[in-house]
Design a protein around this motif. Sequence first.
Motif, short mmCIF file in Angstrom:
data_model
loop_
_atom_site.label_atom_id
_atom_site.label_comp_id
_atom_site.label_asym_id
_atom_site.label_seq_id
_atom_site.Cartn_x
_atom_site.Cartn_y
_atom_site.Cartn_z
N LEU A 40 0.83 -1.21 0.00
CA LEU A 40 0.00 0.00 0.00
C LEU A 40 0.86 1.25 0.00
CD1 LEU A 40 -2.84 1.21 0.11
CD2 LEU A 40 -2.74 1.03 2.62
N ASP A 41 1.92 1.26 0.79
CA ASP A 41 2.81 2.42 0.85
C ASP A 41 3.47 2.66 -0.50
OD1 ASP A 41 4.32 4.47 2.47
OD2 ASP A 41 5.98 3.23 1.70
N PHE A 42 3.90 1.58 -1.13
CA PHE A 42 4.50 1.71 -2.46
C PHE A 42 3.49 2.29 -3.45
CE2 PHE A 42 5.26 -0.11 -6.67
CZ PHE A 42 6.53 0.38 -6.94
N THR A 43 2.25 1.83 -3.35
CA THR A 43 1.21 2.34 -4.25
C THR A 43 0.96 3.83 -4.02
OG1 THR A 43 0.17 0.16 -4.24
CG2 THR A 43 -1.17 2.01 -4.98
N VAL A 44 0.91 4.26 -2.74
CA VAL A 44 0.68 5.67 -2.41
C VAL A 44 1.81 6.53 -2.95
CG1 VAL A 44 0.57 7.33 -0.51
CG2 VAL A 44 -0.77 5.21 -0.43
N ARG A 45 3.05 6.05 -2.75
CA ARG A 45 4.21 6.86 -3.15
C ARG A 45 4.37 6.93 -4.67
NH1 ARG A 45 8.63 4.87 -2.23
NH2 ARG A 45 8.16 2.87 -1.28
N GLU A 85 2.29 10.47 -8.30
CA GLU A 85 2.28 10.90 -9.70
C GLU A 85 0.98 11.59 -10.07
OE1 GLU A 85 3.06 7.43 -11.95
OE2 GLU A 85 5.17 7.26 -11.33
N GLN A 86 -0.13 11.07 -9.56
CA GLN A 86 -1.44 11.67 -9.86
C GLN A 86 -1.52 13.09 -9.30
OE1 GLN A 86 -3.62 10.56 -11.84
NE2 GLN A 86 -5.42 11.82 -11.46
N MET A 87 -1.04 13.27 -8.08
CA MET A 87 -1.11 14.60 -7.46
C MET A 87 -0.20 15.58 -8.19
SD MET A 87 -1.19 13.54 -3.41
CE MET A 87 -1.39 15.22 -2.84
N GLN A 123 4.09 17.06 -1.29
CA GLN A 123 4.79 16.14 -0.39
C GLN A 123 4.10 16.06 0.96
OE1 GLN A 123 7.40 14.24 -1.37
NE2 GLN A 123 7.14 13.22 0.62
N ALA A 124 3.59 17.21 1.42
CA ALA A 124 2.88 17.22 2.69
C ALA A 124 1.62 16.36 2.61
CB ALA A 124 2.54 18.65 3.08
N ALA A 125 0.93 16.45 1.45
CA ALA A 125 -0.27 15.63 1.28
C ALA A 125 0.08 14.14 1.27
CB ALA A 125 -0.98 16.03 -0.01
N LEU A 126 1.19 13.85 0.59
CA LEU A 126 1.62 12.45 0.58
C LEU A 126 2.00 11.97 1.98
CD1 LEU A 126 3.80 12.28 -2.68
CD2 LEU A 126 1.58 11.20 -2.27
N ASP A 127 2.69 12.79 2.73
CA ASP A 127 3.07 12.41 4.10
C ASP A 127 1.84 12.16 4.95
OD1 ASP A 127 5.71 12.57 3.39
OD2 ASP A 127 6.00 14.62 4.17
N ARG A 128 0.82 13.03 4.79
CA ARG A 128 -0.40 12.81 5.57
C ARG A 128 -1.07 11.49 5.18
NH1 ARG A 128 -1.06 18.30 4.49
NH2 ARG A 128 -2.56 17.85 2.82
N LEU A 129 -1.05 11.19 3.86
CA LEU A 129 -1.66 9.94 3.40
C LEU A 129 -0.90 8.72 3.95
CD1 LEU A 129 -3.86 8.69 1.66
CD2 LEU A 129 -2.33 8.87 -0.32
#
Length: 594
Positions: free
Chosen positions: A24-29, A34-36, A152-158
């Motif tokens: 899941l973490d790999f998918t988010v990163r 990339e989508q964001m 990056q902040a959004a990704l960190d929160r996710l």
Amino acid sequence: MTGRVFSKILFSLLLVLSIGTVVLDFTVRTLAGEQMVRLAGESLSKEAALVAAEARSGSSDPAEFVQREAAVTGTSVALLDGQGRLLAASGAAGDSASASGSAVKLDTGAALSAVFSGKSAQAFDMSGGKLYATARSGAVVVQLVRNLDSVQAALDRLRSFVLLGFLLAVLLSVVVAGYLARGMARRANRVAGFANQLAAGELGARMSEADLEAMPEVALALNATASRLERNFKEQGTKQRELTAMIDSMQEAVVAVDPDGLVSWSNAVMQQIAPGAVRAGRALVQTVRDPEVLTCVKEALEQRELRSGKARTVVPGRIFEVNVAPTPDGGAVAVLHDVTEIERAETMRRDFIANVSHEMRTPLTSISGYVETLLDGPDELPEHVREFLEIILKNAMRMNRLTEDLLALANVESGEYRLTVQRVPASVLMADTLESLGGMVVESGVAVDVRESSDTPVMVDVDAITQVFGNLIENAMKYANSGKRVAVGVRDAACGVEFYVQDFGPGIASEHQERIFERFYRVDKARSRESGGTGLGLAIAKHIVRAHGGTIRVESELGAGATFLFCLPAASGDGIGADDADDELDEGISPAVG
């Protein structure tokens, strides 16, 4: 048990959760990141198009314009003309260009090139953690630069939410693992308790389907196994009791030992022979002190072969025939058969034959003497009287030979028979025998053919072996029908030195060959009596050869004659003594039943 089951279940759940979280973490990163970035780039490109359109229509100072738009859009703004010359810049855009009025090539040249080349009116690119968007409106080109800190902040929160979900799943896994462990441990404990009941001999124990809850098939299988075990144990117990009863009902004493020579079990007869001494787990040497029994058991254990002997000290005054056989588990079983009465009867028979034969010698000698005197007298006897006297003399002489053979047989079968051995070459022994039979050979008209000879020495009683060899040659001469010849010889063999006598008569059928060495056994009774045979010569020969530690046998086919062979051990360097031969006689001779 619950702790072990809990640990295994929890470890399995944590392993699955960890793998899922990593995926899941790999998918988010990757996918989400990339989508964001793509969405942020498209948004920034639209802003750059709006700024470019406003810059085209505006009449304000370029420097003032870029400062104002930078404040509004929250980005760094760079304003370029149609030839790529920088007109004005603010913030990070200014860091990427040269001084105002010179031709520039920004770091994100891909987006800028796409716009200048006319491939796209607006484009965006990412480099060094920043997002660059370029748009063109007429002769005006605008480039906006925005940091990706918000993305990056959004990704960190996710990712924080993913980690929080993982921790919550771990807590839930502990609860689930504990619940499952208790249930599984409870069922495992029931199965273990059931197995302990079976191990304790409670073969009637059974499990209900409720004991294993969701596994009724396991309960059925366990119950079927218990039923089969109970049935097998009952059958085994029944067979064991039957075997015990059968062994106890035997007249022979039976005792079994393990590979270490310790008594495993014994039957009732053995208990009667040695009351209180035969106990399981006790060494046989402490139970039975007879050396013959112990020797047979030791050899059977070591060599894994059947051993036999005769014990005389197991019970005072009793004689036992001992047979010991190895068992598959490495032990051995000894069977002691009481042959005291048989030995006593055999001794009485031998004594009776010897006594009767001895008592008959004197009257038979007298009868023969008187008849010969009458036949040799000067007075003429009537023909019928002479005929009667000759018949009396013939039968008296036949009875005399019979008594002599009976005495000889009784002598070799008795424990008092002694051999006087000496070292003699086998060829000399054969020559002496043929010389002693010279007259008989001439009278019979039978040719004796010496085929082979050997000078290997043997330790023998010369008179006894000469008698054996002579008896065999004499028998062969009686049956030498074909060509009136007999073949004799001596040769070296694996068994030692082998003597043989071959006739070319009618031969001996296979059913007679096993009994030919028994007392009074005759293949052709009528012919044997006509030839004057007593039926004891081969029996005497067998016992004499055995007394020397040798063997005797016959080979024959009907119509092809018969060959009698006896083998004697070759003399060693020192030879064997008379005492050794006596021991061989005492231990090796088993009188034949005639």
